[in-house]
Design an enzyme around this catalytic site. Structure first.
Site, PDB file in Angstrom:
ATOM      1  N   CYS A   1      13.129 -28.214 -59.247  1.00 50.65           N
ATOM      2  CA  CYS A   1      14.060 -28.396 -58.286  1.00 50.65           C
ATOM      3  C   CYS A   1      15.372 -29.385 -58.689  1.00 50.65           C
ATOM      4  O   CYS A   1      16.432 -29.249 -58.357  1.00 50.65           O
ATOM      5  CB  CYS A   1      13.381 -28.965 -56.909  1.00 50.65           C
ATOM      6  SG  CYS A   1      12.689 -30.453 -57.422  1.00 50.65           S
TER       7      CYS A   1
ATOM      8  N   GLU B   1      10.975 -31.266 -48.649  1.00 47.53           N
ATOM      9  CA  GLU B   1      11.635 -31.610 -50.160  1.00 47.53           C
ATOM     10  C   GLU B   1      11.861 -30.094 -50.374  1.00 47.53           C
ATOM     11  O   GLU B   1      11.086 -29.284 -50.887  1.00 47.53           O
ATOM     12  CB  GLU B   1      10.628 -32.142 -50.977  1.00 47.53           C
ATOM     13  CG  GLU B   1       9.944 -33.530 -50.863  1.00 47.53           C
ATOM     14  CD  GLU B   1      10.858 -34.748 -51.086  1.00 47.53           C
ATOM     15  OE1 GLU B   1      12.225 -34.409 -51.558  1.00 47.53           O
ATOM     16  OE2 GLU B   1      10.439 -35.873 -50.925  1.00 47.53           O
TER      17      GLU B   1
END
Ligand code: NAD
Length: 484
Positions: free
Chosen positions: A286, A252
């Protein structure tokens, strides 16, 4: 813990809190003041080896428990975390520099919810059967083995708990390596699991740096899977060291997400939503929307209202209930963010708002920057396409759906994004053409824990979340039984 005491943070291996083999320590600094907050073990390869041995030793016993017993342990951890809810929020706020209100509503809440959610999901699992005319197939979801769980500093316990819960829930044992910048709530989680009496070795944790502790963990021959959340360039290294041993891997990584604002949006709720998506956690999520694409017809009004709204946010003491924004994680990160603002000027951008906030002198040593909005940049400039990961957004004009999609897709990243329009058909049409793992329409970071989470392109490999996490943290084995 009183705010002036220095904590000592040890590794947790085989059910005990232990010093590092080399007896080296690193300093943990408070981002808002730059002052020493804690000392943590600087682990090396020998510490990683001990943690992997403990995890491997605990694997047979733990993996042989029934799913419902493991679900019960997850619930007990959730209960334990609930009891220290306020401590999670305070530690996370001091360790990361984020506002306490956010640490409560996002970090502490989600950490409890992650264990609770996966406990419930485990109980819903049923064996899958595939019937043939003359045979029956059934699928057994076996644990993968020992997992390495590596996490970043922006959402420390939120992300760690999101990996630990499904990993141990599916019968794996784990070694965690939290960010060296934010070890505090990972340590608190170890205190909680120690308190609930989780069997020794099921969850182990080593503190330390990427090269010294993370790398030997990922490349350890007895580590079977790696779940990594962090930057794209670190992800490359992690992938390279895991690949030769064919480890199961989930990455990720970074993002540079677009918020696409159409002229037919609800202006008030869109401005509010896009400000939140640009600056939550000082833009250090993010999923943050750091490129804001606005349709020509409303650009000027949107820019005015957006800048006004950004300027109304309160930046200050993370422990003050009224702060909307706190400090950045480290002096190095502040420097990186500032360098992008300088680059924006070189690239022809105009700083519409930003600068250094005026704060009481006790924050002089902290990593502070005001939320910054940049106009006038080319949409393919470096500043508009590279991940800054701070409170800096750029505004861009577009004049058609096609152009909005082209701009949105013009980066190496493909994590998330949002589309703002009253025309839901258009919203869906545009969303489906964006190269990313997740899009929100008329909202942002509206999370359902059941849905897939992850990115495309340089934003990652694989999906976690809900049943995708259970799939990643297990190996599906088919058994075919011939009848008669
Ligand atoms: P980072 O990549 O610097 O560090 C992440 C973790 O990896 C830390 O624990 C670090 O010690 C460890 N590490 C560093 N080098 C390593 C190596 N060679 N081998 C093994 N481990 C190593 O990232 P960061 O600065 O802590 O976090 C910010 C980044 O994380 C941003 O790019 C952000 O977009 C990304 N992020 C992504 C998601 C997502 O879900 N996609 C979520 C949060 C943050």
């Amino acid at each position: 813990m009183g705010s002036s005491e220095i904590s000592v943070v040890r590794n947790y291996i085989g059910g005990s809190f232990v010093d590092g083999k080399s007896e080296s320590w690193f300093d943990v600094l408070e981002p808002s003041t730059g002052k020493l907050f804690a000392k943590a073990v600087l682990s090396g390869k020998e510490d990683v080896d001990s943690a992997v041995i403990a995890a491997k030793g605990a694997l047979p016993g733990w993996s042989s428990l029934e799913m419902k017993e493991r679900a019960r342990w997850l619930d007990m951890i959730a209960d334990g975390l609930e009891e220290v809810f306020e401590e999670i929020a305070e530690l996370e706020s001091r360790d990361t520099g984020k506002p306490i209100s956010l640490a409560r509503s996002v970090d502490a809440s989600r950490s409890v919810a992650n264990f609770r959610f996966f406990a419930g999901l485990l109980l819903e699992q049923e064996t899958e059967f595939f019937q043939m005319e003359d045979a029956t197939n059934y699928v057994v979801n076996k644990p993968v083995g020992v997992g390495a769980l590596i996490t970043p500093w922006n959402l420390p316990l939120y992300l760690l708990s999101w990996k630990v819960a499904p990993a141990i829930g599916m019968g794996n044992t784990v070694v965690c390596k939290p960010s060296e910048l934010t070890p505090m709530t990972a340590d608190l989680l170890m205190r909680v699991i120690d308190g609930v009496g989780l069997p020794p070795g099921v969850i182990n944790l080593v503190h330390g740096e990427g090269a010294g502790a993370g790398e030997p963990l990922v490349s350890h021959p007895d580590v079977d899977l790696v779940s990594f959340t962090g930057g794209t360039s670190t992800g490359e290294k992690v992938a390279a060291s895991a690949a030769p041993m064919f480890k199961k891997i989930s990455l990720e990584l970074g993002g540079k997400n677009a918020s696409i604002v159409f002229a037919d949006c609800n202006m008030e709720s869109t401005v509010e939503g896009v400000v939140r998506s640009g600056f939550l956690n000082q833009g250090q999520v993010c999923l943050c929307g750091s490129r804001i694409l606005v349709e020509d017809g409303i650009y000027d009004e949107f820019e005015r209202r957006f800048v006004e709204s950004v300027e109304k946010m309160t930046i200050g003491d993370p422990l003050d209930e009224s702060s909307d924004l706190g400090a950045l994680i480290s002096p190095e990160h502040l420097e990186k963010v500032r360098s992008y603002i300088d680059l924006a000027k070189e690239e022809g951008g105009t700083i519409l708002t930003g600068g250094t906030p005026c704060l009481p002198s006790r924050f002089d040593g902290g990593n502070w920057i005001s939320p910054t909005v940049i106009g006038g940049l080319e949409y393919d400039s470096r500043c508009a396409t590279e991940e800054i990961f701070g409170p800096v957004v750029s505004l861009h004009r577009f004049d058609s759906e096609e152009e909005a999609i082209e701009i949105a897709n013009c980066t190496r990243y493909g994590l998330a994004g949002s589309v703002w329009t009253e025309d839901l058909e258009k919203g869906k049409r545009v969303s489906e053409r964006i190269d990313s793992g997740m899009i929100w329409i008329n909202t942002w970071l509206h999370r359902d824990l059941r849905v897939p989470f992850g990115g495309v392109k340089d934003s990652g490999v694989g999906r976690e979340g809900g049943r995708w996490s259970l799939g990643f943290f297990s190996e599906a084995m088919n058994i075919c039984v011939k009848q008669g």
